[in-house]
Scaffold this active site. Structure first.
Site, mmCIF file in Angstrom:
data_model
loop_
_atom_site.group_PDB
_atom_site.id
_atom_site.type_symbol
_atom_site.label_atom_id
_atom_site.label_comp_id
_atom_site.label_asym_id
_atom_site.label_seq_id
_atom_site.Cartn_x
_atom_site.Cartn_y
_atom_site.Cartn_z
ATOM 1 N N LYS A 40 0.831 -1.210 0.000
ATOM 2 C CA LYS A 40 0.000 0.000 0.000
ATOM 3 C C LYS A 40 0.862 1.256 0.000
ATOM 4 C CE LYS A 40 -1.666 1.544 4.139
ATOM 5 N NZ LYS A 40 -1.354 2.940 4.463
ATOM 6 N N ASN A 41 1.855 1.288 0.893
ATOM 7 C CA ASN A 41 2.617 2.528 1.057
ATOM 8 C C ASN A 41 3.623 2.777 -0.076
ATOM 9 O OD1 ASN A 41 1.123 3.071 3.266
ATOM 10 N ND2 ASN A 41 2.710 2.560 4.780
ATOM 11 N N ARG B 28 -4.779 10.324 4.638
ATOM 12 C CA ARG B 28 -3.787 11.394 4.722
ATOM 13 C C ARG B 28 -2.796 11.370 3.559
ATOM 14 N NH1 ARG B 28 -2.948 13.660 9.497
ATOM 15 N NH2 ARG B 28 -0.798 13.990 8.872
ATOM 16 N N CYS C 108 -4.659 12.551 13.552
ATOM 17 C CA CYS C 108 -5.432 11.322 13.341
ATOM 18 C C CYS C 108 -5.284 10.440 14.567
ATOM 19 C CB CYS C 108 -4.999 10.612 12.066
ATOM 20 S SG CYS C 108 -3.450 9.772 12.210
ATOM 21 N N ARG D 186 0.643 14.309 13.521
ATOM 22 C CA ARG D 186 1.076 14.119 12.137
ATOM 23 C C ARG D 186 1.090 15.406 11.290
ATOM 24 N NH1 ARG D 186 -1.190 8.600 9.755
ATOM 25 N NH2 ARG D 186 0.747 8.708 8.596
ATOM 26 N N ASP E 258 4.906 0.609 12.125
ATOM 27 C CA ASP E 258 3.730 -0.079 11.584
ATOM 28 C C ASP E 258 3.642 -1.539 12.041
ATOM 29 O OD1 ASP E 258 3.012 2.238 10.335
ATOM 30 O OD2 ASP E 258 3.701 1.652 8.351
ATOM 31 N N ARG F 248 -8.491 -0.663 5.073
ATOM 32 C CA ARG F 248 -7.724 0.396 4.411
ATOM 33 C C ARG F 248 -6.362 -0.133 3.980
ATOM 34 N NH1 ARG F 248 -6.378 5.074 7.695
ATOM 35 N NH2 ARG F 248 -5.183 5.334 5.818
HETATM 36 N N1 EPU Z 1 6.617 14.723 10.810
HETATM 37 C C1 EPU Z 1 6.799 16.052 11.073
HETATM 38 N N2 EPU Z 1 6.607 16.942 10.063
HETATM 39 C C2 EPU Z 1 6.260 16.574 8.812
HETATM 40 C C3 EPU Z 1 6.092 15.203 8.536
HETATM 41 C C4 EPU Z 1 6.280 14.294 9.558
HETATM 42 O O1 EPU Z 1 7.106 16.423 12.193
HETATM 43 O O2 EPU Z 1 6.108 17.433 7.953
HETATM 44 C C5 EPU Z 1 6.828 13.729 11.878
HETATM 45 C C6 EPU Z 1 5.553 12.933 12.206
HETATM 46 O O3 EPU Z 1 4.736 13.617 13.113
HETATM 47 C C7 EPU Z 1 6.141 11.664 12.789
HETATM 48 C C8 EPU Z 1 7.438 11.478 12.002
HETATM 49 O O4 EPU Z 1 7.706 12.739 11.399
HETATM 50 O O5 EPU Z 1 6.452 11.865 14.136
HETATM 51 C C9 EPU Z 1 7.396 10.431 10.930
HETATM 52 O O6 EPU Z 1 6.235 10.582 10.133
HETATM 53 P P1 EPU Z 1 6.244 10.329 8.576
HETATM 54 O O7 EPU Z 1 6.011 11.627 7.888
HETATM 55 O O8 EPU Z 1 7.441 9.550 8.197
HETATM 56 O O9 EPU Z 1 4.942 9.445 8.372
HETATM 57 P P2 EPU Z 1 4.041 9.479 7.100
HETATM 58 O O10 EPU Z 1 4.871 9.712 5.913
HETATM 59 O O11 EPU Z 1 2.859 10.328 7.336
HETATM 60 C C10 EPU Z 1 4.300 6.941 6.484
HETATM 61 C C11 EPU Z 1 3.381 5.777 6.308
HETATM 62 C C12 EPU Z 1 2.840 5.377 7.666
HETATM 63 C C13 EPU Z 1 4.026 5.002 8.559
HETATM 64 C C14 EPU Z 1 4.998 6.175 8.652
HETATM 65 C C15 EPU Z 1 6.257 5.863 9.435
HETATM 66 C C16 EPU Z 1 2.503 6.113 4.082
HETATM 67 C C17 EPU Z 1 1.347 6.455 3.217
HETATM 68 N N3 EPU Z 1 2.294 6.149 5.409
HETATM 69 O O12 EPU Z 1 3.510 7.977 7.064
HETATM 70 O O13 EPU Z 1 2.023 4.237 7.465
HETATM 71 O O14 EPU Z 1 3.572 4.698 9.852
HETATM 72 O O15 EPU Z 1 5.394 6.580 7.326
HETATM 73 O O16 EPU Z 1 6.914 4.790 8.895
HETATM 74 O O17 EPU Z 1 3.570 5.783 3.581
HETATM 75 C C18 EPU Z 1 0.337 2.704 8.014
HETATM 76 O O18 EPU Z 1 0.533 2.153 6.913
HETATM 77 O O19 EPU Z 1 -0.365 2.179 8.918
HETATM 78 C C19 EPU Z 1 0.937 4.004 8.273
HETATM 79 C C20 EPU Z 1 0.481 4.829 9.220
#
Ligand code: EPU
Length: 419
Positions: free
Chosen positions: A22-23, A94, A118, A123, A306, A398
């Site tokens: 998915k990701n 998201r 969320c 996030r 995850d 999802r």
């Molecule tokens: N963060 C910031 N600022 C930003 C972006 C992120 O402070 O602008 C912080 C977040 O709050 C968090 C950390 O950085 O503390 C890491 O978040 P990240 O941005 O890496 O997460 P994401 O990109 O929103 C993806 C996956 C998630 C997975 C995380 C961490 C996708 C679509 N989603 O989310 O997947 O948990 O990376 O590996 O790729 C899931 O599949 O269940 C899921 C939540």
């Protein structure tokens, strides 16, 4: 609304194939926006999030043909005529934020609903926005929307305060047409980032360093459509591994992205499972008593957040004390309350969950709260005494392709019913 009914106690035995990630599929779908003409993806998982992303692509003017049964999707992005991702779509997924980078890259404008907090944490997306601003875009946040306008994005140096996964992906997508060279420092190392870079390169982008913490992108004039086979889902594979270990099972996981699962397989090995690579996949055998191990989530190659909820489930029946530390998201212990209703002995103290293994769990009516939390409840249900009923499984759907069918094929007594 559907619910899952599980009668615990069956050992999982057999072989099972992992679906597409998915990701990975979501950022790859975002990449299709970058080129006119028809892009196609294969090994696309049959998931609600993919449907939602397809809906979003249609909303901006793409012609999308998602054949879930055939695991394929084609996207013709020749006639994009809208540049916004509305609240109704972003609030359910998201990852919709991933259209921001490619829309600005190709059309110099985008308007995307600002995702709120969320179930697992606040996030923020400040680093996505900061990166675009550094590339010369004008960003305003008004009425809950991020509006981005640029004359032309310029290559620059972007340091990420934290190695955000979708942030790295969004900025890579934004930088493909930027003038000159863009450098993303402290970039995320996740395999999904590397796969996106490889896919963009196959479209004609010039990207180096993906998979390390410094990614360089040399702007090009145009890209050709994408044709790509999505890699296997490491989190689905990991969840099936925990299911096998927890039920004292013997399961061969086909198409297992073993090389992306080092942290998990190390921990499951410490906990007493036997994991071996075979010609057709990876075999995992569970052995009891399960030993308690401590877990600390970290960005890749650290232990994946995850997989934290699923490890909490297995540790709840281990023979000792386990400390599980969540360092990525501030509120990712929603499963604990439900596991406790099954008899688990867990105390959450800030970012730590202290799990004292109990002899057994007992089936109970439960409520799913987010994607991975739901998976942990399913795992707990597989070993619990009696019947577990999990409602609100739209969270599970999802990100897991009919998980109940895969588990049932391995011998679990699990059924989907209407509530
Ligand atoms: N963060 C910031 N600022 C930003 C972006 C992120 O402070 O602008 C912080 C977040 O709050 C968090 C950390 O950085 O503390 C890491 O978040 P990240 O941005 O890496 O997460 P994401 O990109 O929103 C993806 C996956 C998630 C997975 C995380 C961490 C996708 C679509 N989603 O989310 O997947 O948990 O990376 O590996 O790729 C899931 O599949 O269940 C899921 C939540």
């Amino acid at each position: 609304m559907d619910k899952l009914v599980i009668k615990g106690g069956n050992r999982l035995v057999g072989s099972i194939k992992v679906g597409g990630a998915k990701n990975s599929a979501l950022p790859l779908l975002a990449a299709t926006i970058l080129a006119g003409g028809e892009s196609s993806l294969t090994n696309v998982p049959d998931l609600k999030d993919i449907e939602t992303f397809a809906e979003l692509l249609r909303h901006i003017g793409c012609k999308v043909n998602y054949e879930a049964q055939k695991k394929s999707i084609s996207v013709d992005a020749s006639e994009i005529d809208s540049f916004d991702a509305p609240y109704e779509l972003v609030k359910t997924m998201r990852a919709a934020i991933l259209v921001l980078g490619p829309l600005v890259a190709r059309f110099n404008k985008a308007r995307v609903s600002l995702p709120g907090g969320c179930a697992i944490g606040e996030r923020p997306v400040d680093l996505h926005i900061k990166g675009l601003e550094l590339m010369g875009a004008d960003v305003t946040i008004e009425h809950g929307y991020i509006t981005v306008v640029a004359d032309k994005l310029r290559g620059t140096r972007i340091y990420l305060d934290t190695p955000t996964v979708t942030g790295t992906e969004n900025l890579m997508l934004a930088a493909v047409f930027a003038e000159g060279e863009s450098t993303i420092e402290n970039a995320a190392l996740e395999p999904e980032v590397l796969e996106l870079a490889e896919a963009l390169s196959s479209m004609g982008a010039e990207i180096s360093g993906a998979g390390t913490d410094i990614i360089k992108i040399q702007g090009v004039k145009e890209l050709k459509p994408l044709a790509h086979n999505v890699m296997a889902d490491r989190i689905e594979a990991g969840t099936l591994m925990v299911a096998a270990a927890m039920t004292k099972g013997d399961v061969l996981i086909e198409d297992c992205p073993f090389e992306h699962l080092d942290a998990l397989t190390a921990k499951l090995g410490e906990a007493g499972a036997t994991i071996t690579e075979e010609e057709d996949g990876v075999r995992i055998k569970g052995d009891w008593p399960i030993r308690s191990v401590d877990i600390k989530t970290n960005p890749y190659p650290g232990f994946p957040t995850d997989m934290q909820a699923q490890m909490t489930a297995i540790m709840s029946i281990a023979g000792g004390l386990s400390v599980i530390t969540e360092t990525i998201f501030e509120n990712r212990f929603m499963h604990v309350g439900e596991l406790k209703r099954m008899g688990a002995d867990i105390v959450v103290d800030g970012r730590n969950a202290i799990v004292r293994g109990v002899k057994g769990l007992s089936g109970a009516p439960l409520m799913a709260t987010d994607l991975r939390a739901s998976a942990s409840l399913v795992l707990a249900g597989l070993v619990a005494d009696g019947t577990t009923e999990i409602s609100r499984i739209y969270h599970l759907d999802r990100g897991y392709e009919r998980l109940e069918e895969k588990l049932a094929a391995l011998g679990a007594d699990i059924k989907r019913t209407k509530q």
